[in-house]
Design a protein around this motif. Structure first.
Motif, short mmCIF file in Angstrom:
data_model
loop_
_atom_site.label_atom_id
_atom_site.label_comp_id
_atom_site.label_asym_id
_atom_site.label_seq_id
_atom_site.Cartn_x
_atom_site.Cartn_y
_atom_site.Cartn_z
N UNK A 238 11.00 46.62 71.16
CA UNK A 238 9.88 47.66 71.31
C UNK A 238 8.46 47.24 71.55
N UNK A 239 7.77 47.41 72.62
CA UNK A 239 6.65 46.89 72.90
C UNK A 239 5.53 47.78 72.06
N UNK A 240 4.50 47.01 71.88
CA UNK A 240 3.62 47.46 70.81
C UNK A 240 2.12 47.69 71.92
N UNK A 241 2.06 49.07 72.26
CA UNK A 241 0.97 49.28 73.33
C UNK A 241 -0.35 49.64 72.55
N UNK A 242 -1.40 48.85 72.61
CA UNK A 242 -2.37 49.02 71.67
C UNK A 242 -3.55 49.67 72.60
N UNK A 243 -3.62 49.86 73.68
CA UNK A 243 -4.67 50.62 74.38
C UNK A 243 -4.40 50.95 75.57
N UNK A 244 -4.87 52.00 76.19
CA UNK A 244 -4.78 52.47 77.73
C UNK A 244 -5.96 53.00 77.94
N UNK A 245 -6.11 53.00 79.52
CA UNK A 245 -7.09 53.89 79.91
C UNK A 245 -6.20 54.47 81.35
N UNK B 189 -0.99 46.42 83.46
CA UNK B 189 -1.69 45.86 81.77
C UNK B 189 -1.25 44.47 82.06
N UNK B 190 -1.69 44.01 80.90
CA UNK B 190 -1.56 42.52 80.41
C UNK B 190 -0.46 42.65 79.14
N UNK B 191 0.14 41.46 78.96
CA UNK B 191 0.96 41.39 77.87
C UNK B 191 0.77 39.98 77.06
N UNK B 192 0.69 40.06 75.91
CA UNK B 192 0.58 38.89 75.01
C UNK B 192 2.07 38.91 73.87
N UNK B 193 2.30 37.67 73.70
CA UNK B 193 3.47 37.68 72.80
C UNK B 193 3.81 36.38 71.97
N UNK C 207 8.74 52.29 75.84
CA UNK C 207 8.59 50.89 76.47
C UNK C 207 9.23 49.94 75.55
#
Lengths: 259, 241
Positions: free
Chosen positions: B30-37, B74-78, B235
């Motif tokens: 499960x992806x941590x979706x931290x922000x969105x616009x 978007x972008x992803x960090x991991x 997601x």
């Protein structure tokens, strides 16, 4: 007569050499790290995807939304061991007859682990990433063993990327401080550079994972807090190939040296 | 005492440790979706001023914001982590994501081990769910009308290259000049059981649809055309290096 005298002298020399070698064998042979008398698996668990439930967002037709995503994935190259150790310092003969025992509730020393059941402790030294492979194993040799690619972020050199090991006494042999590949396994506060020191050694043919047993300070019998908030005597990383959906297990052999 | 111990130490040890633990396969997490616009398009209104008594021939080129689809970029960090089942980390490795996938689905709990290419029945069912009809130009099977994509792995399941329905979201405000397995921002249709999964293959800061902006992923998913009706999407992310 002269011949007899020569033979007598040779006998004395031979007796002396036998005595010396016997003592050497008795003393030095006993100094090597010892296999633990028992290893008890208390529990085992790994990454659980249910700890990270799916995140959701609401779609509205006709919109384009920018997201920032952070994600985790379990390492496919490492296994963690942790736990506690109790021990006995014993005085016994070669047949295992005990002359005297001293029980140690909080032992100090090191735990060693290797893929191989036999280590040439007399050749023990720091693992050299760039060693000449015609003389000894190196980083390429070992990462290939575990199917780790050079660019992997969780490779051996990317993990053991410090050289701040303490002086390690492996039996009668000394590994100098600040000379070997080293890392620090996490405490509950995350990354740290004080406790649960892990260091890579080798006998030139086999890689030896080493961790210093905690409570290594004089008169300190207080266990150190581990990765999950519980106190442990040791936490240890060993490499293991879990790439490409590999589900086979690997046997590691353990030794302990209590000082 | 220390020397005695070293020279004649025979240790009685009870080690409490993990031993020969079973492997953990890297299923999507499960992806941590931290922000969105979010943003929506609104067209500029053209106008003309023509003198009376003239007849003007006009060619009109009209655009209409598609209300059947929703875009995510978007972008992803991991990081790779060595965790126990309670989620405590004994070690982890942060890194820049260069491979992997972002998965999006209306289903909250896909059975990842059953992942395969989405078949026509599953796609058709999804179109029906959103009220899409065969005559429309922007239904799912007319959008995902390629079978070109890289090979990738969903947990332990290998998805063979160019075997599933795929689409390519735009780069620099337009369709990419060529479509092959190296074209950026590939999106592939999968199914797990009866659930349709949208798999967006990750890039590394590739220029995206918005000129001058880089993204790690772009994905489009269908949405209900009815005004005010929203769709919840879940997601997941699967990381490589």
């Amino acid at each position: 007569m002269l011949k007899k005298t020569i033979y007598a002298k040779l006998l004395v020399v031979l007796s002396f050499l036998i005595t010396v070698f016997s003592i050497a064998n008795l003393v030095f042979g006993a100094t090597d790290p010892v296999s633990p008398q028992s290893i008890t698996q208390i529990s085992t668990s790994g990454f659980d995807t249910t700890d990270y439930p799916a995140q959701n967002t609401t779609a509205i037709a006709g919109n384009v939304t920018e997201l920032s995503i952070t994600a985790l994935a379990p390492t496919q190259s490492w296994q963690g061991y942790f736990g506690n150790i109790t021990g006995t310092i014993t005085l016994q003969d070669a047949s295992g007859n005990i002359f005297y025992n001293w029980t140690v509730a909080e032992p100090k020393g090191e735990i060693y682990a290797s893929l191989n059941s036999s280590i040439n402790w007399s050749a023990i030294k720091c693992f050299n990433f760039t060693a000449n492979t015609s003389l000894e194993i190196n980083l390429t040799t070992m990462e290939s063993t575990y199917n780790i690619q050079t660019a992997d972020v969780d490779g051996i050199d990317e993990t053991f990327n410090e050289t701040s090991n303490p002086t390690i006494y492996v039996g009668q042999y000394t590994v100098a401080a600040s000379s070997c590949p080293t890392t620090y396994v996490y405490q509950n506060t995350g990354k740290q550079y004080t406790n649960f020191i892990n260091t890579l050694l080798t006998d030139k043919e086999k890689l030896v994972y080493t961790t210093v047993i905690e409570n290594d300070q004089t008169n300190n019998n207080t266990d150190v807090t581990g990765y999950n908030g519980q106190s442990y005597d040791f936490q240890m990383l060993v490499a293991e190939d879990g790439h490409n959906a590999d589900t086979s297990t690997t046997i590691y052999y353990f030794w302990v040296e209590i000082t | 005492m220390k020397l005695q111990a070293i020279f004649v130490g025979l240790v009685i040890v009870a080690l409490s440790l993990f031993f020969l633990s079973p492997k953990v396969n890297s299923l999507p997490v499960g992806a941590n979706v931290t922000s969105n616009t979010s943003s929506n398009w609104s067209a500029a209104i053209p106008s003309r001023t023509d003198a009376g008594g003239t007849i003007t021939t006009m060619v009109l080129d009209a655009q209409s914001q598609d209300d059947g689809w929703k875009g995510y970029v978007g972008n992803i960090s991991g990081k790779f982590t060595l965790d126990d089942a309670s989620g405590y980390s004994i070690y982890d490795w942060s890194f820049t994501v260069t491979e992997g996938e972002v998965y999006i689905s209306r289903a909250a709990s896909p059975s990842w081990s059953t992942a395969i290419c989405a078949n026509t029945t599953i796609i058709s069912n999804e179109q029906n769910y959103f009220g899409m009809t065969a005559a429309e130009y922007d239904i799912i099977n007319k959008t995902f009308n390629e079978t070109i994509h890289q090979s990738f792995r969903v947990g332990v399941v290998d998805i063979v290259n160019s075997s599933c329905s795929s689409a390519f979201t735009y780069v620099n405000d337009s369709k990419y000049p060529y479509i092959n397995e190296s074209t950026p921002f590939q999106e592939v249709l999968l199914q797990t059981g009866t659930d349709l999964i949208y798999a967006a293959l990750l890039e590394t800061d590739n220029e995206g649809f918005h000129t001058g902006y880089t993204y790690d992923f772009q994905a489009i998913v269908p949405d209900n055309r009815t005004n005010g009706v929203t769709t919840t999407y879940y997601f997941w992310a699967e990381l490589g290096t």
